[in-house]
Design a protein around this motif. Structure first.
Motif, PDB file in Angstrom:
ATOM      1  N   GLY A 151      -3.044  -3.568  -2.025  1.00 16.18           N
ATOM      2  CA  GLY A 151      -3.425  -4.935  -2.343  1.00 16.18           C
ATOM      3  C   GLY A 151      -4.349  -5.540  -1.305  1.00 16.18           C
ATOM      4  N   ARG A 152      -4.066  -5.300  -0.044  1.00 11.90           N
ATOM      5  CA  ARG A 152      -4.922  -5.848   1.016  1.00 11.90           C
ATOM      6  C   ARG A 152      -6.299  -5.186   1.017  1.00 11.90           C
ATOM      7  NH1 ARG A 152      -2.150  -9.251   4.229  1.00 11.90           N
ATOM      8  NH2 ARG A 152       0.122  -9.243   3.985  1.00 11.90           N
ATOM      9  N   LEU A 153      -6.337  -3.892   0.724  1.00 17.41           N
ATOM     10  CA  LEU A 153      -7.633  -3.222   0.597  1.00 17.41           C
ATOM     11  C   LEU A 153      -8.408  -3.784  -0.587  1.00 17.41           C
ATOM     12  CD1 LEU A 153      -6.620   0.487   1.317  1.00 17.41           C
ATOM     13  CD2 LEU A 153      -7.948  -1.031   2.794  1.00 17.41           C
ATOM     14  N   TRP A 154      -7.701  -4.080  -1.656  1.00 15.24           N
ATOM     15  CA  TRP A 154      -8.331  -4.669  -2.850  1.00 15.24           C
ATOM     16  C   TRP A 154      -8.957  -6.012  -2.505  1.00 15.24           C
ATOM     17  CZ3 TRP A 154      -5.194  -6.048  -7.906  1.00 15.24           C
ATOM     18  CH2 TRP A 154      -6.094  -6.301  -8.952  1.00 15.24           C
ATOM     19  N   ALA A 155      -8.232  -6.817  -1.772  1.00 11.36           N
ATOM     20  CA  ALA A 155      -8.756  -8.131  -1.402  1.00 11.36           C
ATOM     21  C   ALA A 155     -10.020  -8.005  -0.555  1.00 11.36           C
ATOM     22  CB  ALA A 155      -7.689  -8.922  -0.655  1.00 11.36           C
ATOM     23  N   MET A 156     -10.090  -6.959   0.260  1.00 10.90           N
ATOM     24  CA  MET A 156     -11.256  -6.763   1.127  1.00 10.90           C
ATOM     25  C   MET A 156     -12.500  -6.345   0.353  1.00 10.90           C
ATOM     26  SD  MET A 156      -9.266  -4.811   4.229  1.00 10.90           S
ATOM     27  CE  MET A 156     -10.792  -4.273   5.000  1.00 10.90           C
ATOM     28  N   ALA A 199       2.274 -10.766  10.022  1.00  6.74           N
ATOM     29  CA  ALA A 199       2.056 -11.453   8.749  1.00  6.74           C
ATOM     30  C   ALA A 199       2.134 -10.511   7.558  1.00  6.74           C
ATOM     31  CB  ALA A 199       0.703 -12.157   8.756  1.00  6.74           C
ATOM     32  N   TRP A 200       2.103  -9.215   7.800  1.00  6.91           N
ATOM     33  CA  TRP A 200       2.122  -8.242   6.713  1.00  6.91           C
ATOM     34  C   TRP A 200       3.532  -7.919   6.232  1.00  6.91           C
ATOM     35  CZ3 TRP A 200      -1.992  -3.820   7.570  1.00  6.91           C
ATOM     36  CH2 TRP A 200      -3.263  -4.402   7.668  1.00  6.91           C
ATOM     37  N   VAL A 201       4.559  -8.367   6.937  1.00  2.95           N
ATOM     38  CA  VAL A 201       5.936  -7.974   6.617  1.00  2.95           C
ATOM     39  C   VAL A 201       6.715  -9.177   6.118  1.00  2.95           C
ATOM     40  CG1 VAL A 201       8.098  -7.032   7.517  1.00  2.95           C
ATOM     41  CG2 VAL A 201       5.907  -6.120   8.315  1.00  2.95           C
ATOM     42  N   ASN A 202       7.184  -9.087   4.864  1.00  3.18           N
ATOM     43  CA  ASN A 202       8.049 -10.108   4.275  1.00  3.18           C
ATOM     44  C   ASN A 202       7.460 -11.515   4.389  1.00  3.18           C
ATOM     45  OD1 ASN A 202       9.884  -8.104   3.670  1.00  3.18           O
ATOM     46  ND2 ASN A 202      11.186  -8.498   5.429  1.00  3.18           N
ATOM     47  N   SER A 203       6.133 -11.605   4.237  1.00  2.00           N
ATOM     48  CA  SER A 203       5.486 -12.909   4.396  1.00  2.00           C
ATOM     49  C   SER A 203       5.866 -13.887   3.303  1.00  2.00           C
ATOM     50  CB  SER A 203       3.968 -12.733   4.414  1.00  2.00           C
ATOM     51  OG  SER A 203       3.517 -12.102   3.216  1.00  2.00           O
ATOM     52  N   LEU A 262       5.534  -1.136   0.871  1.00  2.00           N
ATOM     53  CA  LEU A 262       4.507  -0.871   1.881  1.00  2.00           C
ATOM     54  C   LEU A 262       3.251  -0.307   1.242  1.00  2.00           C
ATOM     55  CD1 LEU A 262       6.608   0.669   4.799  1.00  2.00           C
ATOM     56  CD2 LEU A 262       5.461  -1.553   4.783  1.00  2.00           C
ATOM     57  N   VAL A 263       3.419   0.633   0.322  1.00  2.00           N
ATOM     58  CA  VAL A 263       2.273   1.267  -0.335  1.00  2.00           C
ATOM     59  C   VAL A 263       1.493   0.238  -1.157  1.00  2.00           C
ATOM     60  CG1 VAL A 263       1.571   2.999  -2.031  1.00  2.00           C
ATOM     61  CG2 VAL A 263       3.371   3.535  -0.380  1.00  2.00           C
ATOM     62  N   ARG A 302      -1.301 -10.468  -9.055  1.00  2.00           N
ATOM     63  CA  ARG A 302      -1.441 -11.928  -9.069  1.00  2.00           C
ATOM     64  C   ARG A 302      -1.933 -12.461  -7.719  1.00  2.00           C
ATOM     65  NH1 ARG A 302       4.133 -13.594 -12.377  1.00  2.00           N
ATOM     66  NH2 ARG A 302       3.367 -12.965 -14.452  1.00  2.00           N
ATOM     67  N   LYS A 303      -1.613 -11.749  -6.653  1.00  2.00           N
ATOM     68  CA  LYS A 303      -1.972 -12.218  -5.316  1.00  2.00           C
ATOM     69  C   LYS A 303      -3.388 -11.826  -4.920  1.00  2.00           C
ATOM     70  CE  LYS A 303      -0.196 -12.275  -0.561  1.00  2.00           C
ATOM     71  NZ  LYS A 303       0.907 -11.834   0.336  1.00  2.00           N
ATOM     72  N   TYR A 304      -3.835 -10.632  -5.340  1.00  2.00           N
ATOM     73  CA  TYR A 304      -5.079 -10.097  -4.788  1.00  2.00           C
ATOM     74  C   TYR A 304      -6.202  -9.911  -5.801  1.00  2.00           C
ATOM     75  CZ  TYR A 304      -2.157  -8.934  -0.747  1.00  2.00           C
ATOM     76  OH  TYR A 304      -1.312  -8.988   0.340  1.00  2.00           O
TER      77      TYR A 304
END
Length: 356
Positions: A298-303, A104-108, A292-293, A28-30
């Motif tokens: 997810g962040r790679l997906w957004a990129m 910003a990557w931890v418990n944001s 973490l995984v 839902r986020k990425y």
């Protein structure tokens, strides 16, 4: 029986259920707007509740015959604490390193302050650094109370569990527990009832009346859980919040599930394949590491600039998330968790078993 293969496999199921719940949030986020994973995956959050029920069952089953014995409390606490803390601390420091590099990557999404000392010791208080570690604080409370019960004769276990459950239920009915200090909030939290539910199931399974619960009844109960229990949880949003309704509904549902599987296994009617057992072995590592995984993927997906008009990227990423979680679970278990457990078991044998 001290080793329940069916419950070990059920641990793996619980871990993957939590992974599915968080994978839903990652998509839902990425994903860019299009969604592949069904809303039904929201039930995955109850994997934590299942862990609590299994924990209560296992604590009783492994302690049968040990109540009232000298040194048993210390032996039990060593086994539980060495099982929880060392592996958890590895992910605590790993997450801390990420926090220092990319805060910003931890418990944001928590929006609450993180308490490093309380997180390290798994004490009640601020939000934990490792997002899923809140459940470990509840587990530790269960262990402390159960260790106290080990000092008494085994005949007092059932009335003690019933009294414990009555105190927790009454407090939640009469008090505004959300306003209590953090320590009391954990002590009186409804999640305790799920642990007690599992413990009561173990008392029944290891008792003289267990034979009356036939394999046919077990299979019928499993079918009922699958075709009615889970749909009802989803239909009536019974997982909304953390109150008595959730603890009661999920505690009963998973209590029946554990009862049925344990009864079938004890009767020799259940054979667990290797892969579910493997997932149970690595379930703790999966549970601690999967956020973490999934976040990294997810962040790679957004990129990669997701395509909102196509579900192909969703499918590929979802398969990648599942594979990455399981593969890392195997690696983390083999190279971190398993060596720690071997040392802990050796020390327990040296310090407690030989002295006895």
């Amino acid at each position: 029986m001290n080793k329940w293969q069916s419950l070990q496999a059920l641990r793996g199921f619980a871990a993957l259920a939590v992974v599915a719940f968080h994978a839903l949030a990652v998509e839902r986020k990425y994903s860019g707007g299009d969604l592949l994973l069904p809303d039904f995956f929201i039930l995955g959050q109850s994997g934590v509740d299942l862990f609590f029920v299994i924990s209560g069952f296992v604590m009783v089953s492994v302690s049968t015959g040990r109540f009232g014995r000298s040194g048993e409390t210390a032996r039990f606490l060593w086994g539980r604490l060495s099982r929880i803390y060392p592996t958890y601390w590895f992910y605590f420091f790993l997450t801390l390193a990420v926090l220092l590099i990319k805060p910003a990557w931890v418990n944001s999404s928590q929006g609450a302050p993180v308490g490093l000392l309380s997180s390290f010791l798994l004490l009640p208080g601020d939000s934990p650094l490792v997002a899923v570690a809140w459940s470990l604080t509840h587990e530790l409370w269960f262990y402390v109370v159960f260790a106290l019960l080990l000092n008494f004769a085994e005949k007092w276990l059932l009335p003690s569990l019933l009294l414990w459950g009555a105190v927790v239920a009454t407090a939640n009915l009469l008090l505004a527990t959300a306003d209590l200090p953090a320590g009391l909030l954990i002590a009186l939290h409804p999640f305790t009832l799920e642990f007690i539910a599992g413990a009561l199931v173990a008392v029944f399974v290891t008792g003289e009346y267990a034979a009356r619960f036939s394999p046919a009844m077990s299979i019928g109960a499993l079918v009922l859980v699958a075709v009615a229990g889970f749909p009802l949880l989803h239909r009536f949003d019974l997982l909304d919040g953390f109150g008595l309704i959730r603890a009661g509904a999920v505690g009963i549902l998973y209590g029946v599930l554990v009862l049925s599987l344990a009864t079938l296994e004890r009767a020799g009617r259940l054979v667990i394949p290797r892969f579910p057992s493997f997932l149970g072995d690595v379930s703790y590592t999966i549970y601690l590491s999967h956020v973490l995984v999934l976040s990294a993927i997810g962040r790679l997906w957004a990129m990669t600039d997701p395509a909102p008009a196509s579900l192909l990227d969703n499918l590929l990423v979802c398969l990648l998330m599942l594979a990455a979680v399981v593969v890392y679970g195997w690696a983390g278990y083999r190279f971190v968790e398993a060596p720690v457990l071997r040392v802990a078991h050796q020390l327990r044998s040296r310090w407690f078993d030989r002295s006895r």
